[in-house]
Enzyme design. Structure first.
Site, PDB file in Angstrom:
ATOM      1  N   HIS A 136     -10.242   8.691  10.784  1.00  0.00           N
ATOM      2  CA  HIS A 136      -9.932   7.799  11.677  1.00  0.00           C
ATOM      3  C   HIS A 136     -10.461   8.128  13.059  1.00  0.00           C
ATOM      4  CE1 HIS A 136      -7.734   6.175   8.346  1.00  0.00           C
ATOM      5  NE2 HIS A 136      -7.969   4.918   8.999  1.00  0.00           N
ATOM      6  N   LYS A 179     -11.811  16.968  15.963  1.00  0.00           N
ATOM      7  CA  LYS A 179     -10.930  16.151  14.764  1.00  0.00           C
ATOM      8  C   LYS A 179     -10.697  17.024  13.733  1.00  0.00           C
ATOM      9  CE  LYS A 179     -10.474  12.367  13.893  1.00  0.00           C
ATOM     10  NZ  LYS A 179      -9.244  11.505  13.716  1.00  0.00           N
ATOM     11  N   ASP A 214      -8.478  13.835   8.566  1.00  0.00           N
ATOM     12  CA  ASP A 214      -8.495  12.398   9.116  1.00  0.00           C
ATOM     13  C   ASP A 214      -9.943  11.833   9.755  1.00  0.00           C
ATOM     14  OD1 ASP A 214      -7.589  10.197  10.405  1.00  0.00           O
ATOM     15  OD2 ASP A 214      -7.187  11.465  12.321  1.00  0.00           O
ATOM     16  N   TYR A 262       0.910  -1.083   0.043  1.00  0.00           N
ATOM     17  CA  TYR A 262       0.061   0.134  -0.012  1.00  0.00           C
ATOM     18  C   TYR A 262       0.832   1.346   0.107  1.00  0.00           C
ATOM     19  CZ  TYR A 262      -3.785   3.154   1.901  1.00  0.00           C
ATOM     20  OH  TYR A 262      -4.844   3.957   1.918  1.00  0.00           O
ATOM     21  N   TYR A 269     -12.192  -4.983   6.825  1.00  0.00           N
ATOM     22  CA  TYR A 269     -10.825  -4.544   7.379  1.00  0.00           C
ATOM     23  C   TYR A 269     -11.026  -3.397   8.316  1.00  0.00           C
ATOM     24  CZ  TYR A 269      -6.286  -2.759   8.189  1.00  0.00           C
ATOM     25  OH  TYR A 269      -5.101  -2.127   8.719  1.00  0.00           O
ATOM     26  N   HIS A 270     -11.530  -2.408   8.092  1.00  0.00           N
ATOM     27  CA  HIS A 270     -11.930  -1.260   8.758  1.00  0.00           C
ATOM     28  C   HIS A 270     -12.943  -1.291   9.871  1.00  0.00           C
ATOM     29  CE1 HIS A 270     -10.441  -0.116   4.688  1.00  0.00           C
ATOM     30  NE2 HIS A 270      -9.680   0.610   5.490  1.00  0.00           N
TER      31      HIS A 270
END
Length: 670
Positions: A544, A538, A542, A15, A169-170
């Site tokens: 996440h 935040k 981003d 990646y 995945y996330h």
């Protein structure tokens, strides 16, 4: 043993992408020369969220976590001297997936390629963006339309392309258990396939071709027996869903096709050399079982918890794959778990639990309804909080973090300045300048005409891919394409899941949380307020938000009133909220590397607003030297992944509030 032909290895990817299209192109060609067999493109956050590099929200984010692609010229440079008809390219892109695929197709056409030979994957799973990754742009309905239009277009025109990569995945990164990971991913796949079927764009007899192009992107954690069983359960469930719900007769079309990146959540900043064996164990989970083996594997680097990996670090991860595939005898055998009673029992239990949860989601109206209601997000926030509580209590052991913490000096990180790659701060200005030059040199009338055509298509029911391709050819930019669709579809702010998350750590008498809660109450009383107020912010792009959510939930449980408005805020919006809500502390969470730009801006704006006495704390993947710079600029405290004790962090926040308000310190037992 009779000789049998060795199985072909999986696709090996890294990646990668950073700074500029030119720099990323050089990295790709270098990786291919080292034996990498596929490309996996990391785009920067402005590209992922539909902003041009000169937008206010893009500041500090350009080229940080991936490559900026603002228009056709960038895509040309990204793949210069790389023949796309001979390449298998995975693009981690979701809300703007249609746009990036259009750019990719036009570059391939310019290379003279037959687009029916293009192979690769666009991630394009918007559901998990609402739940964990935060790069969504449009509301669920229009987002599902974009996905549907892309799937139907590729099946007809780019038949070897995987138009969607359903991502569990996330979900695991956001705290999902194996059951939640499978059930939520499968529910997303059902929502997508139902939408394609109901759109009427694919004849019924060709629907098997759609199912055959659905791929999955899966996480593999360090509990590799459980993870391997999870993959076998995934395949079994997919086979049943495609056969029973969609009537797919062909076993080939029903095959569960997945790629994997092993777990980055479990990589540690403390004793980062331990991450190498974690990565190896996690890779075994998705390669050992032939009947559930990944079709493509990309591994993180040992130092991802420290910052951006260097080419050498990525090479190390590639070599891990190559040693397993070419030196070991793994590929010489049939499935080595066939007939295992232990494995079969675990797989069957997972399958039953997953179908029960999938049924629950279908009763709510499906995955999209479960997103909009906040159910899926609150479940993930709750699961993540429970996992964090187990780590803090020492029930879940992490070597070097909450046990076996003594260590020899680490030669790999002796010089932290060279242990990770840094992006030149001047890079952003160069990218913005190049964008302005592109706009100045294009045929402006054609670009505007293409955007109007896109808006008309979006307001109607036509497939959006042809209008998007015309935008790509006309020199439209990423931000312009996205804003045209925002004008028609609107934007979406996903539920945060914080208010609905149950208490994960009990504040029983004598517990650390009870002590911190007493400290919070005492400080509120000393200040003459009902409750201490914490703003969790935040800034930037981003998305996440897992860490921010866990801080918000624990602060709430410790007695704070928490102001948390979710992701993607400007420093101006954060400061306005801090002043309006009269908060006692501002906590900023940034994992994308944009802290050096955005945190000082928040500090300056607080001073200009007359709120310089509000302490600011920062959490994220922040190199030591950057942390020192932030403290020098006025940040009260910096927390990085090594600070895993959330209750302790909340206690430290109270300390900073007392300090700035000239109150005596209060001791809290560790």
């Amino acid at each position: 043993m009779t000789e049998r032909q060795k199985d072909r290895p999986w696709l090996m990817r890294t990646y990668a992408g950073h700074s500029t299209a030119e720099a990323s192109n050089a990295l790709y060609r270098s990786n291919l020369a080292k034996g990498q067999t596929g490309l996996s493109v990391a785009f920067d956050l402005p590209t992922q969220t539909g902003y041009d590099p000169d937008h206010i929200l893009a500041r500090g984010e350009v080229g940080r976590v991936g490559v900026p692609v603002s228009h056709l010229g960038d895509m040309r440079r990204l793949f210069q001297d790389i023949p796309l008809d001979q390449m298998n390219t995975s693009m981690t892109i979701n809300a703007t997936a249609m746009w990036l695929l259009a750019l990719y197709q036009v570059v391939a056409e310019e290379q003279g390629a037959d687009i029916t030979r293009l192979s690769g994957t666009t991630q394009n799973d918007i559901v998990k963006e609402y739940l964990s990754r935060g790069t969504h742009v449009f509301p669920p309905g229009p987002s599902l339309r974009l996905t549907t239009d892309m799937i139907t277009y590729t099946v007809a025109n780019i038949p070897k392309w995987n138009p969607i990569n359903i991502c569990s995945y996330h979900l695991q990164e956001a705290g999902a258990t194996p059951v939640q990971e499978i059930a939520y991913a499968m529910s997303t796949a059902i929502a997508v396939l139902d939408a394609v079927r109901d759109s009427g764009q694919v004849p019924e007899e060709e629907f098997g071709s759609v199912v055959a192009r659905i791929s999955f992107f899966v996480n593999a954690g360090v509990r590799f027996v459980e993870e391997m069983c999870k993959m076998r359960a995934f395949g079994r469930i997919w086979d049943r869903v495609t056969r029973e719900r969609y009537g797919i007769e062909s076993p080939k079309q029903r095959r569960f096709r997945y790629g994997v990146q092993v777990n980055s959540l479990g990589l540690t900043e403390a004793q980062p050399e331990n991450n190498v064996q974690r990565i190896v164990l996690e890779m075994l989970a998705v390669t050992l079982s032939k009947d559930a083996r990944a079709r493509a594997v990309q591994l993180p680097a040992w130092n991802e918890a420290l910052g951006l990996p260097r080419p050498w670090d990525q090479q190390w991860s590639l070599r891990i794959q190559q040693v397993l595939a070419h030196e070991s005898d793994l590929l010489e055998y049939e499935d080595i778990f066939e007939g295992s009673h232990v494995i079969e029992a675990k797989v069957s239990a997972l399958v039953d639990a997953c179908f029960a949860e999938m049924d629950r989601i279908q009763e709510m109206g499906g995955a999209m309804a479960a997103v909009e209601s906040g159910y899926l997000k609150s479940q993930l926030v709750s699961s993540h909080a429970e996992r964090r509580a187990r780590i803090e209590a020492g029930e879940e052991k992490i070597i070097g973090v909450n046990c076996y913490e003594t260590t020899e000096p680490n030669p790999l990180t002796a010089d932290l300045g060279t242990a990770i790659m840094t992006v030149d701060p001047a890079n952003e200005a160069r990218v913005v300048s190049a964008l302005h030059a592109w706009r100045a040199e294009r045929d402006e009338a054609r670009a505007q005409q293409a955007l109007e055509g896109l808006k008309r298509a979006a307001a109607g029911t036509a497939n959006l891919m042809p209008a998007t391709l015309e935008c790509a050819r006309a020199g439209v930019t990423t931000g312009e394409w996205s804003w045209a669709l925002r004008d028609v579809f609107g934007e979406f702010r996903a539920p945060t899941g914080v208010s609905g998350a149950p208490v994960a750590v009990a504040a029983e008498e004598g517990s650390p949380l009870a002590a911190v809660r007493a400290k919070v109450d005492r400080t509120a009383a000393d200040l003459g307020v009902g409750k201490l107020r914490l703003l969790v912010g935040k800034p930037g792009l981003d998305g996440h938000s897992n860490g921010a959510e866990q801080i918000a939930v624990r602060a709430r449980d410790a007695g704070f009133e928490v102001v948390y408005q979710g992701i993607r805020l400007t420093p101006e919006q954060i400061v306005s909220a801090a002043v309006a809500e009269d908060v006692h502390c501002v906590g900023l969470s940034i994992l994308s590397g944009s802290h050096a730009e955005l945190v000082p801006d928040v500090l300056v704006r607080l001073r200009e607003s007359g709120a310089a006495d509000i302490p600011v704390i920062v959490g994220g993947i922040i190199p030591h030297s950057d942390a020192e710079d932030l403290k020098a600029a006025g940040v009260a405290a910096v927390f990085t992944p090594k600070d895993f004790g959330i209750t302790e962090i909340i206690g430290r926040i109270v300390d900073e509030i007392r300090l700035v308000n000239k109150l005596d310190p209060l001791e809290v037992p560790a």
